[in-house]
Design a protein around this motif. Structure first.
Motif, PDB file in Angstrom:
ATOM      1  N   GLY A 252       0.821  -1.203   0.000  1.00 36.49           N
ATOM      2  CA  GLY A 252       0.000   0.000   0.000  1.00 36.49           C
ATOM      3  C   GLY A 252       0.855   1.252   0.000  1.00 36.49           C
ATOM      4  O   GLY A 252       1.959   1.272  -0.541  1.00 36.49           O
ATOM      5  N   THR A 253       0.337   2.303   0.654  1.00 35.71           N
ATOM      6  CA  THR A 253       1.034   3.584   0.744  1.00 35.71           C
ATOM      7  C   THR A 253       1.657   3.744   2.126  1.00 35.71           C
ATOM      8  O   THR A 253       0.984   3.572   3.137  1.00 35.71           O
ATOM      9  CB  THR A 253       0.063   4.746   0.487  1.00 35.71           C
ATOM     10  N   VAL A 254       2.944   4.067   2.153  1.00 33.66           N
ATOM     11  CA  VAL A 254       3.653   4.377   3.395  1.00 33.66           C
ATOM     12  C   VAL A 254       4.389   5.685   3.166  1.00 33.66           C
ATOM     13  O   VAL A 254       5.237   5.781   2.276  1.00 33.66           O
ATOM     14  CB  VAL A 254       4.659   3.275   3.792  1.00 33.66           C
ATOM     15  N   ARG A 255       4.070   6.696   3.976  1.00 31.43           N
ATOM     16  CA  ARG A 255       4.663   8.012   3.734  1.00 31.43           C
ATOM     17  C   ARG A 255       5.081   8.674   5.036  1.00 31.43           C
ATOM     18  O   ARG A 255       4.312   8.749   5.984  1.00 31.43           O
ATOM     19  CB  ARG A 255       3.681   8.916   2.983  1.00 31.43           C
ATOM     20  N   GLY A 256       6.319   9.138   5.060  1.00 26.38           N
ATOM     21  CA  GLY A 256       6.805   9.942   6.170  1.00 26.38           C
ATOM     22  C   GLY A 256       6.627  11.420   5.880  1.00 26.38           C
ATOM     23  O   GLY A 256       6.042  11.806   4.866  1.00 26.38           O
ATOM     24  N   GLY A 257       7.147  12.268   6.768  1.00 23.28           N
ATOM     25  CA  GLY A 257       6.981  13.704   6.611  1.00 23.28           C
ATOM     26  C   GLY A 257       7.828  14.276   5.492  1.00 23.28           C
ATOM     27  O   GLY A 257       8.688  13.609   4.909  1.00 23.28           O
ATOM     28  N   SER A 258       7.593  15.548   5.198  1.00 23.82           N
ATOM     29  CA  SER A 258       8.298  16.220   4.105  1.00 23.82           C
ATOM     30  C   SER A 258       9.365  17.189   4.589  1.00 23.82           C
ATOM     31  O   SER A 258      10.164  17.672   3.795  1.00 23.82           O
ATOM     32  CB  SER A 258       7.294  16.967   3.222  1.00 23.82           C
ATOM     33  N   SER A 259       9.400  17.496   5.893  1.00 25.33           N
ATOM     34  CA  SER A 259      10.385  18.435   6.416  1.00 25.33           C
ATOM     35  C   SER A 259      11.107  17.817   7.606  1.00 25.33           C
ATOM     36  O   SER A 259      10.550  16.992   8.321  1.00 25.33           O
ATOM     37  CB  SER A 259       9.707  19.740   6.844  1.00 25.33           C
ATOM     38  N   GLY A 260      12.366  18.228   7.813  1.00 22.97           N
ATOM     39  CA  GLY A 260      13.171  17.629   8.863  1.00 22.97           C
ATOM     40  C   GLY A 260      13.748  16.305   8.395  1.00 22.97           C
ATOM     41  O   GLY A 260      13.759  15.983   7.205  1.00 22.97           O
ATOM     42  N   ILE A 261      14.273  15.496   9.332  1.00 25.96           N
ATOM     43  CA  ILE A 261      14.803  14.168   9.011  1.00 25.96           C
ATOM     44  C   ILE A 261      13.650  13.183   9.093  1.00 25.96           C
ATOM     45  O   ILE A 261      13.154  12.872  10.174  1.00 25.96           O
ATOM     46  CB  ILE A 261      15.926  13.753   9.984  1.00 25.96           C
ATOM     47  N   THR A 262      13.216  12.699   7.954  1.00 28.62           N
ATOM     48  CA  THR A 262      12.009  11.874   7.903  1.00 28.62           C
ATOM     49  C   THR A 262      12.278  10.593   7.118  1.00 28.62           C
ATOM     50  O   THR A 262      13.189  10.524   6.283  1.00 28.62           O
ATOM     51  CB  THR A 262      10.847  12.632   7.251  1.00 28.62           C
ATOM     52  N   TYR A 263      11.436   9.584   7.382  1.00 27.28           N
ATOM     53  CA  TYR A 263      11.621   8.266   6.783  1.00 27.28           C
ATOM     54  C   TYR A 263      10.266   7.687   6.378  1.00 27.28           C
ATOM     55  O   TYR A 263       9.286   7.835   7.108  1.00 27.28           O
ATOM     56  CB  TYR A 263      12.275   7.299   7.776  1.00 27.28           C
ATOM     57  N   GLY A 264      10.251   6.985   5.242  1.00 23.32           N
ATOM     58  CA  GLY A 264       9.067   6.196   4.916  1.00 23.32           C
ATOM     59  C   GLY A 264       8.997   4.985   5.833  1.00 23.32           C
ATOM     60  O   GLY A 264       8.039   4.799   6.577  1.00 23.32           O
ATOM     61  N   ILE A 265      10.052   4.158   5.799  1.00 23.41           N
ATOM     62  CA  ILE A 265      10.186   3.016   6.706  1.00 23.41           C
ATOM     63  C   ILE A 265      11.573   3.060   7.334  1.00 23.41           C
ATOM     64  O   ILE A 265      12.586   3.155   6.620  1.00 23.41           O
ATOM     65  CB  ILE A 265      10.000   1.673   5.974  1.00 23.41           C
ATOM     66  N   TRP A 266      11.615   2.995   8.638  1.00 21.53           N
ATOM     67  CA  TRP A 266      12.873   2.914   9.395  1.00 21.53           C
ATOM     68  C   TRP A 266      12.833   1.604  10.162  1.00 21.53           C
ATOM     69  O   TRP A 266      11.948   1.375  10.974  1.00 21.53           O
ATOM     70  CB  TRP A 266      12.986   4.092  10.346  1.00 21.53           C
ATOM     71  N   ALA A 267      13.806   0.719   9.869  1.00 23.37           N
ATOM     72  CA  ALA A 267      13.794  -0.602  10.502  1.00 23.37           C
ATOM     73  C   ALA A 267      15.198  -0.964  10.959  1.00 23.37           C
ATOM     74  O   ALA A 267      16.182  -0.696  10.258  1.00 23.37           O
ATOM     75  CB  ALA A 267      13.269  -1.660   9.534  1.00 23.37           C
ATOM     76  N   THR A 268      15.286  -1.596  12.126  1.00 25.06           N
ATOM     77  CA  THR A 268      16.568  -2.042  12.646  1.00 25.06           C
ATOM     78  C   THR A 268      16.379  -3.282  13.497  1.00 25.06           C
ATOM     79  O   THR A 268      15.279  -3.546  13.995  1.00 25.06           O
ATOM     80  CB  THR A 268      17.238  -0.932  13.481  1.00 25.06           C
ATOM     81  N   ASN A 269      17.451  -4.052  13.641  1.00 23.64           N
ATOM     82  CA  ASN A 269      17.407  -5.184  14.553  1.00 23.64           C
ATOM     83  C   ASN A 269      18.662  -5.189  15.424  1.00 23.64           C
ATOM     84  O   ASN A 269      19.700  -4.621  15.063  1.00 23.64           O
ATOM     85  CB  ASN A 269      17.242  -6.511  13.812  1.00 23.64           C
ATOM     86  N   ALA A 270      18.551  -5.810  16.583  1.00 24.71           N
ATOM     87  CA  ALA A 270      19.653  -5.847  17.533  1.00 24.71           C
ATOM     88  C   ALA A 270      20.668  -6.898  17.126  1.00 24.71           C
ATOM     89  O   ALA A 270      20.423  -7.733  16.241  1.00 24.71           O
ATOM     90  CB  ALA A 270      19.115  -6.138  18.933  1.00 24.71           C
ATOM     91  N   SER A 271      21.829  -6.892  17.786  1.00 26.16           N
ATOM     92  CA  SER A 271      22.883  -7.857  17.483  1.00 26.16           C
ATOM     93  C   SER A 271      22.461  -9.281  17.799  1.00 26.16           C
ATOM     94  O   SER A 271      23.039 -10.240  17.284  1.00 26.16           O
ATOM     95  CB  SER A 271      24.148  -7.504  18.257  1.00 26.16           C
TER      96      SER A 271
END
Length: 319
Positions: A183-202
């Motif tokens: 579908g649609t995934v949208r972050g902001g337009s100003s500042g430091i923005t992300y559509g998808i931000w993903a991380t995993n631990a060690s």
């Protein structure tokens, strides 16, 4: 004796209900009186509604859908079987129901949705629309410590709009992470923005992001994916568009021990870098592949890769 107006019926009527009294019947239907230990819960919920139009409810398989009325302040829901937390700042018709280990979220709302559990499996169905109008992230998923996986599946037709980040996924456990969007995934337009931000631990294993259709976008990064785990980092775009206007469409950082693989068959766009990938010293191979149907639009670099690991580097373009 007080003066009365002609034709005025001054017989005493029923007492005026306290604020939010009209919501009581809805809560009584929501919390089933047939369930164990729910009678005291019903009294507590109703009392809070009457005083402040605020709900706190506990249950194993329930989710609050909406609070009606202009006086509704919001709702807080904690589901201990899965540690689900929904914070709603306005009236909404959005809900997540737990069945067979998976939260299925539907309806529309304008407030942040946050789910935390291990394992954590979430489906955003085709009717799910979340538009976080207030600063922050639209959907936040956290896999707490444990051996289970974090899995998200977004159906076509679903919309996630965040004023900062569309979807945040954090795996603090020992399992894998898998995110699939259509579908649609949208972050902001100003500042430091992300559509998808993903991380995993060690302690986690593989981290995989798949786009089959739809649009992922933000002012800074479309995808910002960080693998710290023992497994592979995989980004697979089979369709759709990814846009990171001012920095990169796709930014993949592998600090783990596995390989990095990025494949695109849709469109990736940025005013700076289309795709950037960096492998740290403990990683192995780094591979970027563009299919014949793929399009990469960028101003500075279409593809920028840096492999500091022990494996090979391969970049193939056909679009």
């Amino acid at each position: 004796m007080a003066e009365t107006l002609p034709g005025k019926d001054v017989r005493p009527g029923p007492p005026r209900p306290p604020p939010c009294q009209k919501k009581t019947s809805w809560v009584q239907g929501f919390v089933s009186p047939g369930q164990s230990d729910h009678w005291s819960l019903r009294r507590r919920v109703i009392a809070i509604l009457r005083r402040a139009c605020r709900v706190v409810a506990w249950g194993k398989t329930h989710a609050i859908g909406r609070l009606n009325g202009s006086s509704a302040i919001g709702a807080l829901l904690s589901v201990f079987a899965g540690a689900m937390f929904i914070d709603t700042g306005t009236a909404m018709a959005q809900s997540c129901a737990l069945a067979s280990g998976t939260y299925t979220c539907s309806g529309s709302g304008a407030s942040a949705l946050s789910l935390s559990a291990n394992p954590l499996s979430v489906v955003l169905d085709s009717g799910f629309i979340n538009s976080s109008a207030v600063g922050g992230n639209s959907v936040t998923l956290t896999a707490a410590s444990g051996t289970g996986a974090l899995t998200l599946s977004q159906a076509a037709g679903s919309t996630v709009l965040g004023s900062n980040t569309g979807i945040v996924a954090k795996n603090n456990g020992q399992g894998s992470t898998s995110i699939t969007t259509a579908g649609t995934v949208r972050g902001g337009s100003s500042g430091i923005t992300y559509g998808i931000w993903a991380t995993n631990a060690s302690t986690a294993t593989d981290l995989t992001v798949t786009q089959t259709a739809g649009a992922i976008s933000a002012g800074t990064y479309g995808l910002y994916i960080i693998n710290n785990g023992t497994g592979n980092l995989t980004i697979d775009q089979t369709g759709g568009t990814i846009t990171g206007t001012f920095s990169a469409g796709v930014n993949a950082i592998n600090n783990g021990k596995g390989a990095t693989s990025i494949s695109t068959a849709g469109t990736v766009t940025s005013n700076r870098i289309g795709i950037t990938a960096t492998d740290a010293s403990r990683t192995t191979n780094l591979t970027v592949t563009q299919a014949a149907t793929g399009i990469i639009n960028a101003v500075t670099f279409g593809i920028f890769v840096q492999n500091n690991g022990t494996g090979t580097t391969s970049v193939t373009t056909a679009g």
